[in-house]
Structure formats: C-alpha cells, structure tokens
Write a protein that holds these residues in place. Structure first.
Motif, mmCIF file in Angstrom:
data_model
loop_
_atom_site.group_PDB
_atom_site.id
_atom_site.type_symbol
_atom_site.label_atom_id
_atom_site.label_comp_id
_atom_site.label_asym_id
_atom_site.label_seq_id
_atom_site.Cartn_x
_atom_site.Cartn_y
_atom_site.Cartn_z
ATOM 1 N N MET A 1 -120.172 -3.727 -98.529
ATOM 2 C CA MET A 1 -120.295 -5.198 -99.159
ATOM 3 C C MET A 1 -119.061 -5.802 -98.457
ATOM 4 O O MET A 1 -117.952 -5.034 -98.626
ATOM 5 C CB MET A 1 -120.450 -5.274 -100.729
ATOM 6 N N GLN A 2 -119.064 -7.170 -98.053
ATOM 7 C CA GLN A 2 -118.030 -7.757 -97.572
ATOM 8 C C GLN A 2 -118.101 -9.124 -98.464
ATOM 9 O O GLN A 2 -119.200 -9.488 -99.011
ATOM 10 C CB GLN A 2 -118.261 -8.216 -96.302
ATOM 11 N N ALA A 8 -125.467 -13.826 -101.007
ATOM 12 C CA ALA A 8 -126.586 -13.297 -100.863
ATOM 13 C C ALA A 8 -127.019 -12.386 -102.248
ATOM 14 O O ALA A 8 -127.926 -12.227 -102.930
ATOM 15 C CB ALA A 8 -126.812 -12.450 -99.834
ATOM 16 N N VAL A 9 -125.771 -11.755 -102.732
ATOM 17 C CA VAL A 9 -125.823 -10.760 -103.960
ATOM 18 C C VAL A 9 -126.305 -11.823 -105.154
ATOM 19 O O VAL A 9 -126.855 -11.212 -106.023
ATOM 20 C CB VAL A 9 -124.429 -10.401 -104.071
ATOM 21 N N ARG A 31 -115.631 -7.332 -109.077
ATOM 22 C CA ARG A 31 -115.972 -5.978 -109.059
ATOM 23 C C ARG A 31 -116.027 -5.419 -107.564
ATOM 24 O O ARG A 31 -115.649 -4.329 -107.453
ATOM 25 C CB ARG A 31 -117.625 -6.221 -109.307
ATOM 26 N N LEU A 32 -116.256 -6.505 -106.471
ATOM 27 C CA LEU A 32 -115.893 -6.187 -105.395
ATOM 28 C C LEU A 32 -114.598 -5.838 -104.850
ATOM 29 O O LEU A 32 -114.310 -5.049 -104.332
ATOM 30 C CB LEU A 32 -116.583 -7.259 -104.388
ATOM 31 N N LEU A 38 -117.242 1.391 -103.093
ATOM 32 C CA LEU A 38 -118.157 1.646 -103.769
ATOM 33 C C LEU A 38 -119.036 0.616 -103.792
ATOM 34 O O LEU A 38 -120.075 0.795 -104.934
ATOM 35 C CB LEU A 38 -117.870 2.359 -105.115
ATOM 36 N N ALA A 39 -118.765 -0.610 -103.402
ATOM 37 C CA ALA A 39 -119.803 -1.928 -103.629
ATOM 38 C C ALA A 39 -120.649 -2.021 -102.275
ATOM 39 O O ALA A 39 -120.104 -1.991 -101.064
ATOM 40 C CB ALA A 39 -119.163 -3.057 -103.805
ATOM 41 N N TRP A 40 -122.021 -1.698 -102.229
ATOM 42 C CA TRP A 40 -122.679 -1.425 -101.057
ATOM 43 C C TRP A 40 -123.905 -2.502 -101.050
ATOM 44 O O TRP A 40 -124.478 -2.973 -101.938
ATOM 45 C CB TRP A 40 -123.448 0.038 -100.929
#
Length: 160
Positions: A1-2, A8-9, A31-32, A38-40
């Motif tokens: 995740m970026q 979008a999330v 969280r990111l 670990l955020a995908w």
C-alpha cells in the motif's frame, strides 16, 4: 500500500462496512505509517480492489476500533486488523489470497499465531481460513472488543 492508495481504501471501506465500523482517514493513514510493510492492496484493471492492514502483536491482545496498533517486543502473533474487498471484485478469491500470502509471511517470521476481530457476520468466512473463536480474554481486551459496538468475535489461528 502506498499513500496514493488511501482514497481507494477509504472508498472500499465505505462500501464494505456499516457506518459505525468505518475508521476515518487519519486512522487509516496512521495504520499505514505504523506498519507500511504489512499494509497491502490488491489491484485489478480498475485499480485498487482490496486491502489488508496487519501488524505484529501478542495473542490475546485485541485492537479496539480506531485504536492504535500496539507494537510488542515479544510479538508472537500476526494481527489482521482490517480486510475489505470492493463489491466489484467479490467472489474472485482476492480476500482469501491476501490472507494466505500474509500467513505465509507470518510463518517465515516465526510467528506462532494469527488473530483478528470478526464483524458483520464474517465468522464463517474466517473459520474457512482456519480461525476459531477465542473467548479467553482478560477484562481490558473484552472492553477493546466491545469498542466495535456490534457483535464482534475475537478469532485465533495457530500457525504451524
């Protein structure tokens, strides 16, 4: 995740969860920032279609809704905090695939457990992936579970 995936999330979260379960943008960004590795996200031809937030924790520790990820020096557990798939991508096995890849990674890091909080009647889904209800929680963790304000089940899977 970026960072660029955050809109979008947030959109997927809005489609997947009832309003009382939605975490605001600041929480998602935190969280990111806390565990970027670990955020995908998963992408299809239309862009981001699913996401998964996780972090290393201790079995028996429940992250409250909107709560910060609590890092533990003696982590033994991969905590899956949030998995959501856009309705347009449902039925393609994207959610289970993300979880399986994450569990492979957890095993490689020698974590002994994975845990999560099941909401919105998702207990059967998680059971199919090897999780079972875990009710032996101390009072602070019971309070954390109650923060979801809807029926929520803490679930654990032993990793081999």
């Amino acid at each position: 995740m970026q960072e660029r995936d955050i809109p979008a999330v947030l959109s997927i979260q809005q489609e997947a969860y009832s309003p009382q379960l939605q975490e605001d943008e600041a929480v998602i960004r935190a969280r990111l920032a806390a565990c970027p590795q670990l955020a995908w996200v998963a992408e299809d031809a239309e862009g981001v279609c699913a996401y998964l937030f996780a972090y290393h924790s201790r079995v028996g520790k429940v992250t409250p809704l909107d709560g910060e990820f609590q890092r533990h020096e003696q982590a033994d557990c991969l905590y899956l905090h949030d998995l959501a798939v856009a309705p347009r991508a449902g039925g393609r096995g994207i959610g289970p695939a993300l979880v399986r890849k994450k569990l492979e990674q957890a095993k490689a890091h020698r974590l002994r457990y994975s845990a999560l909080v099941s909401v919105q009647d998702s207990e059967a889904f998680w059971s199919r992936l090897g999780y079972a209800a875990h009710t032996q929680l101390d009072q602070p963790q019971v309070s954390n579970l109650a923060s979801y304000r809807i029926p929520a089940v803490y679930m654990v899977q032993a990793l081999h």
